[in-house]
Design an enzyme around this catalytic site. Structure first.
Site, PDB file in Angstrom:
ATOM      1  N   ARG A  72       0.855  -1.193   0.019  1.00 27.71           N
ATOM      2  CA  ARG A  72      -0.010   0.087   0.160  1.00 27.71           C
ATOM      3  C   ARG A  72       0.794   1.190  -0.138  1.00 27.71           C
ATOM      4  O   ARG A  72       0.309   2.362  -0.227  1.00 27.71           O
ATOM      5  CB  ARG A  72      -0.932   0.131   1.307  1.00 27.71           C
ATOM      6  CG  ARG A  72      -2.104  -0.804   0.912  1.00 27.71           C
ATOM      7  CD  ARG A  72      -3.136  -0.808   2.225  1.00 27.71           C
ATOM      8  NE  ARG A  72      -2.600  -1.611   3.371  1.00 27.71           N
ATOM      9  CZ  ARG A  72      -3.210  -1.671   4.742  1.00 27.71           C
ATOM     10  NH1 ARG A  72      -4.253  -1.165   4.636  1.00 27.71           N
ATOM     11  NH2 ARG A  72      -2.793  -2.641   5.396  1.00 27.71           N
ATOM     12  N   ASN A  85      41.467  25.136  -6.051  1.00 26.13           N
ATOM     13  CA  ASN A  85      41.988  23.944  -5.221  1.00 26.13           C
ATOM     14  C   ASN A  85      41.940  22.683  -6.318  1.00 26.13           C
ATOM     15  O   ASN A  85      42.677  21.890  -5.947  1.00 26.13           O
ATOM     16  CB  ASN A  85      41.356  23.925  -4.290  1.00 26.13           C
ATOM     17  CG  ASN A  85      40.021  23.493  -4.365  1.00 26.13           C
ATOM     18  OD1 ASN A  85      39.161  23.876  -5.512  1.00 26.13           O
ATOM     19  ND2 ASN A  85      39.224  22.580  -3.756  1.00 26.13           N
ATOM     20  N   ALA A  98      43.889  43.703  -4.784  1.00 26.17           N
ATOM     21  CA  ALA A  98      42.774  43.280  -5.314  1.00 26.17           C
ATOM     22  C   ALA A  98      42.943  42.823  -7.049  1.00 26.17           C
ATOM     23  O   ALA A  98      43.707  43.603  -7.699  1.00 26.17           O
ATOM     24  CB  ALA A  98      41.737  44.292  -5.515  1.00 26.17           C
ATOM     25  N   THR A 134       1.406 -12.874  10.815  1.00 29.11           N
ATOM     26  CA  THR A 134       2.177 -12.550  12.101  1.00 29.11           C
ATOM     27  C   THR A 134       2.564 -13.501  13.002  1.00 29.11           C
ATOM     28  O   THR A 134       3.412 -13.595  13.623  1.00 29.11           O
ATOM     29  CB  THR A 134       1.381 -11.498  12.801  1.00 29.11           C
ATOM     30  OG1 THR A 134      -0.025 -11.973  13.139  1.00 29.11           O
ATOM     31  CG2 THR A 134       1.056 -10.061  11.967  1.00 29.11           C
ATOM     32  N   TYR A 191      34.700  31.728  -2.728  1.00 26.36           N
ATOM     33  CA  TYR A 191      34.964  30.128  -2.391  1.00 26.36           C
ATOM     34  C   TYR A 191      35.898  29.711  -1.786  1.00 26.36           C
ATOM     35  O   TYR A 191      37.038  30.047  -2.416  1.00 26.36           O
ATOM     36  CB  TYR A 191      34.948  29.474  -3.823  1.00 26.36           C
ATOM     37  CG  TYR A 191      35.005  27.636  -3.562  1.00 26.36           C
ATOM     38  CD1 TYR A 191      34.067  26.967  -3.108  1.00 26.36           C
ATOM     39  CD2 TYR A 191      36.122  27.440  -4.061  1.00 26.36           C
ATOM     40  CE1 TYR A 191      34.535  25.672  -2.877  1.00 26.36           C
ATOM     41  CE2 TYR A 191      36.523  26.149  -3.953  1.00 26.36           C
ATOM     42  CZ  TYR A 191      35.438  25.210  -3.472  1.00 26.36           C
ATOM     43  OH  TYR A 191      35.908  23.985  -3.241  1.00 26.36           O
TER      44      TYR A 191
END
Length: 458
Positions: free
Chosen positions: A16, A386, A423, A79, A366
């Protein structure tokens, strides 16, 4: 002292549910249903836990690991037949056996312990855990005699009109005298509407032998809900969420909107933490006092220190120190370690990196496979480069470094203590301590070029 055992019924496919995932592995609050059941049993100090597996046996065993022994029910014949599969392990044991279904994730160890205690106090052969349901459709009914003793349990499909009107239901959780249980199971018949061997038929056998049958009625019928379809799964999820959130609030946690806050089992939260709406907290997470989570944050397997803020961000398998500010819209990926008083700002991603105390990565950066010292400022748009397509390399930024905006740090590279990086630089060589490093092309202005270019476009 009475020996205590448990048999968990987890062999059914659960048609079900209409799913390729086996029923008892469907999660409730981020944990498979059968795991909820076994977790509660582990807290009862039992002599043995045995799980009956069938469909998806290997996956159920993988999930539960060494917290249980396992027996296989090759054919699902009811059962009673399921419990009988544990006979070789339990038939010669003296004591009490608890039988519980693997699709009842809301049962608590407190209720199960009370069931054990009541069974022992009553000196019963069988004790049934019952509940009163406004709508008992689908449940077996508890049929009592004139003296209010349990006479029998009738499955819904086999009940007559009078029996269907009964609202006291069988929760399919029982305590049995162990020796009697397996003797009776070998005599259970399958002459019923389903052609199955029903465990509740053992009740009638006990009655015929003048054995005592007791019934312990739980105060909270919601605990006993069995999950057989997606509707019941949703109900169990909601009830579990409410239970968990209520307990945290009682412990001093502010949950601004409990209806829209998801805290999985096992999460530990100290007092005076505030959880804003839309937040999801899962796994082995520990949150220290004074921290604010959310709105709309997702935390998994993290340790978060005191008085930190994680706003509209995601953090996974990481350590976050005290007075850290993360977000909005930051992503802390696995194996990251943020020291105290760190700032990770909007649209920053940290992966497998250590950022030490009082350092800032404030915007659009990142940081991956990096070690950042104390009092470092990483400017907007900076990236640790990386990965070369095959291997990952480490970036080291020592204490008191200032990284200018839009800087590419090509790993492996080290920026030594106190250095400045201008920068727009692309750095692929180590920068000495206290040095200023500039790595960008010389600006060249071509007078009048834009005017000529614009004419070409017309």
């Amino acid at each position: 002292m009475v020996n205590k055992y448990a048999v968990v019924l987890a062999a059914g496919q659960g048609t079900r549910m209409k799913s390729k995932l086996y029923k008892v592995l469907h999660p409730v609050m981020n944990r498979p249903m059968v795991q909820h059941v076994v977790d509660q049993l582990v807290g009862l100090d039992l002599d043995e836990i045995i799980t009956v597996v069938g469909f998806g046996a290997e996956k159920v065993q993988e999930q539960l690991g060494d917290s249980s022994q396992f027996v296989l029910q090759e054919e699902q014949l009811g059962t009673g037949h399921a419990v009988l599969q544990a006979e070789d392990l339990l038939k010669d044991q003296k004591g009490v056996t608890l039988v519980v279904c693997g699709d009842t994730p809301l049962l608590t160890k407190e209720t199960l312990q009370s069931l054990f205690d009541y069974h022992t106090k009553e000196e019963a052969t069988v004790t049934v855990l019952t509940a009163m349901m406004d709508d008992a459709t689908g449940y077996g009914r508890i049929i009592r005699d004139e003296s209010n003793q349990v006479q029998k349990i009738v499955e819904h499909k086999d009940a007559n009109a009078e029996e269907l009107a009964v609202n006291e239901i069988n929760t399919a959780t029982y305590c049995f005298d162990n020796a009697f249980l397996f003797d009776a199971l070998n005599n259970v018949s399958n002459e019923n509407a389903q052609g199955e061997y029903y465990l509740p038929d053992v009740i009638e056998m006990a009655q015929l032998q003048n054995k005592k049958v007791a019934a312990f009625k739980t105060d909270d019928p919601n605990e006993t809900i069995g999950v057989n379809d997606r509707v019941a799964l949703s109900t169990a999820e909601r009830l579990m969420k409410e239970r968990i959130n209520k307990q945290h609030m009682k412990n001093g946690v502010t949950i601004v909107d409990p209806n829209h806050t998801y805290i999985a089992p096992g999460v530990k939260i100290e007092s005076d933490v505030t959880i804003e709406p839309g937040s999801i907290i899962k796994g082995d997470t520990y949150i220290e006092e004074g921290t604010v989570i959310g709105p709309n944050s997702e935390i998994t397997d993290c340790h978060i220190g005191k008085e930190s803020v994680l706003k509209q961000s995601v953090a996974t398998e990481s350590k976050i120190g005290s007075r850290v500010h993360v977000g909005p819209y930051a992503h802390i990926r696995p194996a990251s370690d943020l020291g105290d008083d760190v700032k990770v700002g909007n649209f920053v991603e940290i992966k497998k990196s250590q950022v030490n105390s009082r350092s800032k990565v404030s915007h659009l950066s990142y940081i991956g496979d990096a070690e950042i010292g104390e009092n470092v400022n990483v400017g907007c748009g900076s990236i640790t480069v990386n990965y070369d397509g095959e291997n990952k390399f480490k970036t080291v930024i020592e204490d008191d470094v200032f990284i200018g905006c839009n800087t590419n740090l090509i790993a492996p590279v080290t920026i030594e203590k106190g250095a400045l990086v201008a920068a727009g630089s692309t750095i692929n060589k180590d920068v000495p301590s206290e040095a200023l490093s500039i790595a960008r092309a010389k600006q060249s202005n071509k007078e009048g070029y834009a005017k000529k270019f614009n004419k070409l476009l017309k």
